[in-house]
Scaffold this active site. Structure first.
Site, mmCIF file in Angstrom:
data_model
loop_
_atom_site.group_PDB
_atom_site.id
_atom_site.type_symbol
_atom_site.label_atom_id
_atom_site.label_comp_id
_atom_site.label_asym_id
_atom_site.label_seq_id
_atom_site.Cartn_x
_atom_site.Cartn_y
_atom_site.Cartn_z
ATOM 1 N N ASP A 8 6.367 4.706 -13.717
ATOM 2 C CA ASP A 8 5.738 5.519 -12.672
ATOM 3 C C ASP A 8 4.321 5.002 -12.450
ATOM 4 O OD1 ASP A 8 6.239 8.304 -11.167
ATOM 5 O OD2 ASP A 8 4.120 8.125 -11.702
ATOM 6 N N ASN A 16 -1.995 5.840 -1.889
ATOM 7 C CA ASN A 16 -1.303 5.982 -0.607
ATOM 8 C C ASN A 16 -2.196 6.658 0.428
ATOM 9 O OD1 ASN A 16 1.147 5.418 0.754
ATOM 10 N ND2 ASN A 16 1.740 7.564 0.623
ATOM 11 N N HIS A 55 -0.145 4.581 4.376
ATOM 12 C CA HIS A 55 1.259 4.542 3.954
ATOM 13 C C HIS A 55 1.844 3.135 4.009
ATOM 14 C CE1 HIS A 55 1.594 8.896 3.593
ATOM 15 N NE2 HIS A 55 0.972 9.015 4.756
ATOM 16 N N ASP A 72 3.647 1.498 0.891
ATOM 17 C CA ASP A 72 5.003 0.933 0.891
ATOM 18 C C ASP A 72 5.002 -0.488 0.324
ATOM 19 O OD1 ASP A 72 5.918 3.257 1.999
ATOM 20 O OD2 ASP A 72 6.039 2.488 4.043
ATOM 21 N N ASP A 124 7.566 6.348 -6.154
ATOM 22 C CA ASP A 124 7.068 5.218 -6.945
ATOM 23 C C ASP A 124 7.679 5.210 -8.346
ATOM 24 O OD1 ASP A 124 5.612 7.656 -7.357
ATOM 25 O OD2 ASP A 124 4.202 6.542 -8.582
#
Length: 377
Positions: free
Chosen positions: A182, A190, A195, A199, A225
Site C-alpha cells: 500500500d 493524488n 489524478h 494514475d 493503490d
C-alpha cells in the site's frame, strides 16, 4: 485305481499292464503302458469357433474393400479416366477435333479448378475464423481478469486464483506467503499532483513491483493503490527478501520523471502459513492487512510480519482512519473544527479564560491527538 487318474485318456486303449500279482517299479510301469489320447471336446469346439470367426471376418473385410474401391472408382478414378481419354483423343485428333469435345474437356477442368479454389478458400476462412475466435476469447479473458490501467491481475482474477489455491493446497505440503502493498499518503499525492499523476504513480508501482517479484509470481491490484502477491513455497526469509527487493526498486525509481517531487514510500504487510487447510489460508489476507497498517504507523520499519498480538491491538485498525483524516486536514479540508475548553480558578471557581483546541472529525466521529500525532510524526 491308477486308471482313474487319466481324465483325457481313452481307457479302452490301455494295454501292457502286468497281472495283478506282479510287482513292478513305478519308473518302469509307464514304459510298459500303451494307450491313446482322447480328444478334448472343448478345445475342438473352440478351434471350430475361431476358424468360423476368421472366415466371417475375411468375408466382411473383402466386402468392405470392394465397396471402398467401387466408391473411389465412381467418385474419383472414373472421372479422371474419362478426362484422360478425352485429352488423349484431342491430342490424337489434332486440328480436326470437334469444338464440342474441346468445350467438354474445358468445362470438366474448370469444374475441378473451381472446386479446388472453393476448398482452398474454405480452409483459409476456417483458419481465419479460428484465429479471430482465439483473439476474441483472449480479449474477453483479459477484460475479465486484467486491470485495464496497470496491466496487473484484478480482483476477479485474485478471487479465482485464491479459490483454486484453497482447493489444491489442502492436499499438498507447502508454505504460502501473502504480501500486501500500500502506497503511503497516496491520497495526499493524488490531491497535490492531480489524478493523472496519481494514475501514473499506480501504473509505475505495478510495473516495478511485478519486476521485483519472482518469475511466475502474480501481482494483483485489489483496489486503488493496494496490491497483493501470493508466493507459493516461500518461507519467512524468502518472503522478506521479495518484499525487500520491491521496496529497493521503488526507492531507486526516479519518480520525479512522472512529476512527483516528494518521496514515494510503500508499506508491506506479510503473513505466512504452513498449514494449508482452507480455514488457515483464509486468514492470510486479514493478517497481512493488520501487518500492513502496522507498517504504515512505523516510520522506520516498512515491512512488518504478522504477529498474533496484532489481533488484540486496535491501533493498527484505526491507523488507516487516522492517516486519511490527517491527509484531509493537511489539505485544508473542513474536517478540522475548533473546541473551547474553559479554564477555571480552582480556589474561587471563577472562569479565567478559554483554551482553544483543534480537533479532527470524520464520518465516524472525533479523532483525538493521540490518534493523529503518531501519523503526523
Amino acid at each position: 485305481l491308477l486308471l482313474s487318474h487319466f481324465s483325457a485318456l481313452d481307457t479302452g486303449t490301455l494295454a501292457g499292464l502286468p497281472g495283478p500279482d506282479t510287482r513292478w517299479p513305478a519308473e518302469r510301469l509307464m514304459g510298459l503302458l500303451a494307450y491313446s489320447a482322447q480328444p478334448n471336446p472343448a478345445a475342438t469346439k473352440l478351434e471350430s469357433v475361431v476358424l468360423n470367426a476368421m472366415v466371417e471376418f475375411g468375408v466382411v473385410l473383402g466386402v468392405l474393400l470392394v465397396l471402398v474401391y467401387v466408391g473411389i472408382s465412381r467418385l474419383l478414378i472414373r472421372p479422371l479416366q474419362q478426362m484422360s481419354r478425352q485429352v488423349a483423343k484431342l491430342s490424337v485428333a489434332g486440328p480436326g477435333v470437334q469444338e464440342d469435345q474441346v468445350d467438354l474437356v474445358d468445362s470438366r477442368l474448370a469444374e475441378f479448378n473451381s472446386l479446388a479454389d472453393v476448398l482452398h478458400r474454405y480452409h483459409q476462412d476456417l483458419a481465419s475464423a479460428n484465429r479471430d475466435l482465439d483473439e476474441t476469447h483472449q480479449e474477453l479473458w483479459n477484460l475479465a481478469h486484467i486491470d485495464a490501467m496497470t496491466g496487473a491481475h484484478n480482483r476477479r482474477a485474485f478471487d479465482r486464483d485464491w479459490r483454486a489455491l484453497l482447493e489444491t493446497a489442502q492436499d499438498r505440503r507447502m508454505s504460502v506467503a501473502f504480501l500486501l502493498f500500500d502506497c503511503d499518503f497516496f491520497k495526499a499525492i493524488n490531491d497535490t499532483y492531480g489524478h493523472t499523476t496519481g494514475d501514473r504513480l499506480v501504473q509505475t508501482l505495478a510495473r516495478v513491483l511485478q519486476q521485483a517479484l519472482r518469475k511466475g509470481d502474480k501481482l494483483y491490484r485489489l483496489g486503488g493503490d493496494e496490491f497483493a502477491a501470493v508466493l507459493i513455497n516461500a518461507d519467512r526469509h524468502q518472503a522478506q527478501q521479495a518484499a525487500e527487493r520491491c521496496l529497493a526498486q521503488i526507492a531507486q525509481f526516479p519518480f520525479h520523471d512522472i512529476g512527483i517531487k516528494d518521496p514515494v514510500k510503500v508499506s508491506v504487510g506479510l503473513s505466512i502459513c504452513d498449514d494449508t487447510r482452507p480455514d488457515h489460508l483464509n486468514q492470510l489476507p486479514r493478517q497481512a492487512d493488520l501487518a500492513m497498517y502496522q507498517a504504515k504507523c512505523d516510520r522506520h520499519r516498512k515491512i512488518v510480519h504478522y504477529d498474533p498480538s496484532m489481533d488484540r491491538q486496535t491501533g493498527s485498525l484505526i491507523s488507516s482512519r487516522a492517516v486519511n483524516a490527517a491527509v484531509e486536514a493537511a489539505h485544508g479540508s473542513d474536517v478540522m473544527e475548533m473546541h473551547y475548553q474553559p479554564i477555571v480558578n480552582a480556589s474561587n471557581g471563577r472562569l479565567v479564560h478559554y483554551e482553544s483546541l483543534v480537533r479532527v472529525r470524520d464520518a465516524q466521529g472525533l479523532l483525538f491527538p493521540d490518534d493523529i500525532l503518531p501519523v503526523i510524526d
